[in-house]
Motif scaffolding. Structure first.
Motif, PDB file in Angstrom:
ATOM      1  N   ASP A 256      -1.252 -31.972   1.345  1.00 55.14           N
ATOM      2  CA  ASP A 256      -1.795 -33.341   1.330  1.00 55.14           C
ATOM      3  C   ASP A 256      -2.571 -33.865   2.368  1.00 55.14           C
ATOM      4  O   ASP A 256      -2.491 -33.327   3.576  1.00 55.14           O
ATOM      5  CB  ASP A 256      -0.591 -34.236   1.092  1.00 55.14           C
ATOM      6  N   ASP A 257      -3.425 -34.838   1.993  1.00 53.20           N
ATOM      7  CA  ASP A 257      -3.986 -35.699   3.079  1.00 53.20           C
ATOM      8  C   ASP A 257      -5.259 -35.101   3.425  1.00 53.20           C
ATOM      9  O   ASP A 257      -6.126 -35.857   4.479  1.00 53.20           O
ATOM     10  CB  ASP A 257      -3.001 -36.089   4.236  1.00 53.20           C
ATOM     11  N   HIS A 307      -4.688 -36.993  -4.806  1.00 52.51           N
ATOM     12  CA  HIS A 307      -3.623 -37.806  -3.955  1.00 52.51           C
ATOM     13  C   HIS A 307      -4.007 -39.194  -3.866  1.00 52.51           C
ATOM     14  O   HIS A 307      -3.939 -40.075  -2.722  1.00 52.51           O
ATOM     15  CB  HIS A 307      -3.676 -37.081  -2.560  1.00 52.51           C
ATOM     16  N   HIS A 311      -5.104 -43.097  -0.288  1.00 50.58           N
ATOM     17  CA  HIS A 311      -3.617 -42.958   0.006  1.00 50.58           C
ATOM     18  C   HIS A 311      -2.896 -44.389  -0.095  1.00 50.58           C
ATOM     19  O   HIS A 311      -2.043 -44.729   0.769  1.00 50.58           O
ATOM     20  CB  HIS A 311      -3.437 -42.614   1.705  1.00 50.58           C
ATOM     21  N   HIS A 405       0.795 -30.817   5.123  1.00 54.52           N
ATOM     22  CA  HIS A 405      -0.149 -31.772   5.374  1.00 54.52           C
ATOM     23  C   HIS A 405      -1.193 -30.908   6.180  1.00 54.52           C
ATOM     24  O   HIS A 405      -0.742 -30.854   7.432  1.00 54.52           O
ATOM     25  CB  HIS A 405       0.135 -32.943   5.969  1.00 54.52           C
TER      26      HIS A 405
HETATM   27 ZN    ZN Z   1      -0.131 -38.118   1.760  1.00 56.23          ZN
END
Ligand code: ZN
Length: 452
Positions: A256-257, A307, A311, A405
């Motif tokens: 993620d991210d 995602h 955020h 991540h």
């Molecule tokens: Zn995230």
């Protein structure tokens, strides 16, 4: 079945903007970045398109037919295998046989190379591997032709068999030898046997439109694991994971991210070396600022998914804000990569019935996880690794969705260690979509999934 194109090709055009490399001499391509690996074909001197450089002189070369074989790019150096004969003059008698070594290529004349070795300057014969026949299984009766053209007069009809193709053209025609003489056959794999009941869809990831019983289907096109087939009701899509064996222990690793300009790049390199697919839940502004990484994800077989854009905690956002976040996220991914995402992982895993309902409007399931590595919190390789293995052994189970991540260097170090560990233990990595499709046969928009 993999078809290998083994033939000598002269120049083809490398599109503008691609990584090009001028190969000044005839060259061969290998199955692996290793001179001892199998030679997969030979080519005339030409400008090639490089899709990946591994930093030690080897690169992957994009070929006509989409194959990505390895080529040694330090083109003035050539590996001379054991027993290569050195000649003082072109066409002259051999003066020495040498141990395997690298030599500098100084000149090429036809099949002869002038090379510099420890023994001085000599000529060696450059003999590309003769094209080897390709074995191809013709599963149905097939027609033969005198020329590679469906309008040419038909010759014999041959029964199903394994044929040896001595020349394969990238338009799907192959040349075979028969008792009656040389014949062209059409070998493109446009027919396929579906060995189980599957759902029919109006588009990849779209709405179910009935079921298909096991049968031979005519494949019209392929989009990753989705195949468009001809049916009595017109074209429909089915999902068939191309790889996969019964009894495989499938897991999905997710990041993620990102994409992060440095850390994601290193992760992609490591995944590429291991041929491991991952699923990336990306953020909109980072896709926009690192488009080449998003494109790499798609080109290298990973799944790219939403995602949200910024955020945002969707569980605290109103319906309009949620829709805007998902729309912007979908649009930037589609604009940069050409691929429309089909999964949502809400930031923080925070979701509620409104998020589920709007996710369903987009046709997206909500993907959470079954293994939380807490990598963002500890940023410590050993601490992260304890989620994969401890004194009781490997903690990962078939069907797990692993959360990491790709924006911390420690995550990348741990992910590489964990992947090597799990590969050695016999797990098979797949994308989240593949994992869920293998487990459930269908993916319901708006539904929350924590594992496959
Ligand atoms: Zn995230």
């Amino acid at each position: 079945m993999v078809l290998l194109l083994i033939q000598t090709l002269s120049g083809f055009t490398v599109p503008e903007g691609k990584d090009r490399h001028q190969m000044p001499w005839d060259f061969v391509v290998h199955a692996a970045p290793d001179f001892r690996s199998e030679i997969m074909g030979s080519f005339n001197a030409q400008t090639i398109e490089v899709t990946y450089r591994n930093g030690t002189g080897w690169a992957r070369m994009r070929n006509h037919d989409g194959n990505n074989w390895w080529v040694y790019l330090r083109d003035n150096r050539r590996f001379l295998p054991s027993g290569t004969l050195l000649h003082d003059a072109r066409d002259g008698a051999p003066v020495a046989a040498i141990a395997p070594q690298m030599a500098r290529v100084l000149q090429q004349e036809g099949n002869w190379l002038r090379v510099g070795t420890w023994l001085g300057e000599n000529w060696v014969q450059w003999r590309p591997e003769p094209p080897r026949p390709i074995q191809h299984h013709m599963a149905w009766s097939f027609l033969t032709y005198l020329t590679p053209d469906f309008r040419a007069p038909r010759q014999e009809t041959l029964p199903p068999q394994i044929v040896e193709i001595t020349q394969l053209r990238d338009d799907g025609w192959g040349l075979i030898s028969t008792p009656a003489g040389d014949r062209w056959i059409y070998v493109r794999d446009n027919m396929r046997y579906v060995d189980r009941e599957v759902a029919l869809y109006d588009k990849p990831g779209g709405t179910e439109r009935g079921r298909l019983q096991p049968q031979v289907v005519h494949v019209l096109q392929q989009d990753r694991s989705w195949f468009q087939i001809a049916t009595w009701d017109g074209p429909r899509w089915i999902y068939l994971r191309s790889a996969g064996q019964p009894g495989e222990r499938l897991i999905a690793i997710t990041f993620d991210d990102g994409p992060h300009p440095a850390h994601t790049r290193r992760l992609l390199d490591a995944l590429y070396e291991r041929d491991v697919p991952a699923t990336f839940f990306v953020l909109g502004p980072l896709v926009a600022s690192n488009p080449e990484l998003a494109i790499r994800m798609v080109n290298e077989g990973h799944e790219i998914a939403s995602h949200a854009y910024n955020h945002t905690d969707l569980s605290r956002a109103g319906a309009d804000r949620i829709r805007t976040e998902l729309t912007m996220s979908r649009d930037i991914i589609r604009k940069v990569t050409g691929v429309t995402p089909t999964l949502l992982r809400p930031p923080y895993g925070a979701q509620n019935s409104t998020v589920q309902a709007i996710s369903a409007e987009f046709g997206w399931p909500i993907i959470l996880w079954s293994v939380d590595t807490r990598d963002w919190e500890t940023r410590n390789v050993n601490a992260i690794m304890r989620h994969f293995v401890d004194h009781t052994g490997i903690r990962i189970r078939t069907g797990d969705i692993i959360l990491m991540h790709d924006i911390y260097p420690t995550t990348i170090d741990a992910a590489i260690q964990a992947i090597d560990l799990l590969l050695a233990d016999g797990f098979t990595f797949v994308t989240v979509t593949d994992l869920l499709m293998e487990r459930y046969g269908t993916i319901e928009p708006g539904r929350v999934y924590r594992q496959g």
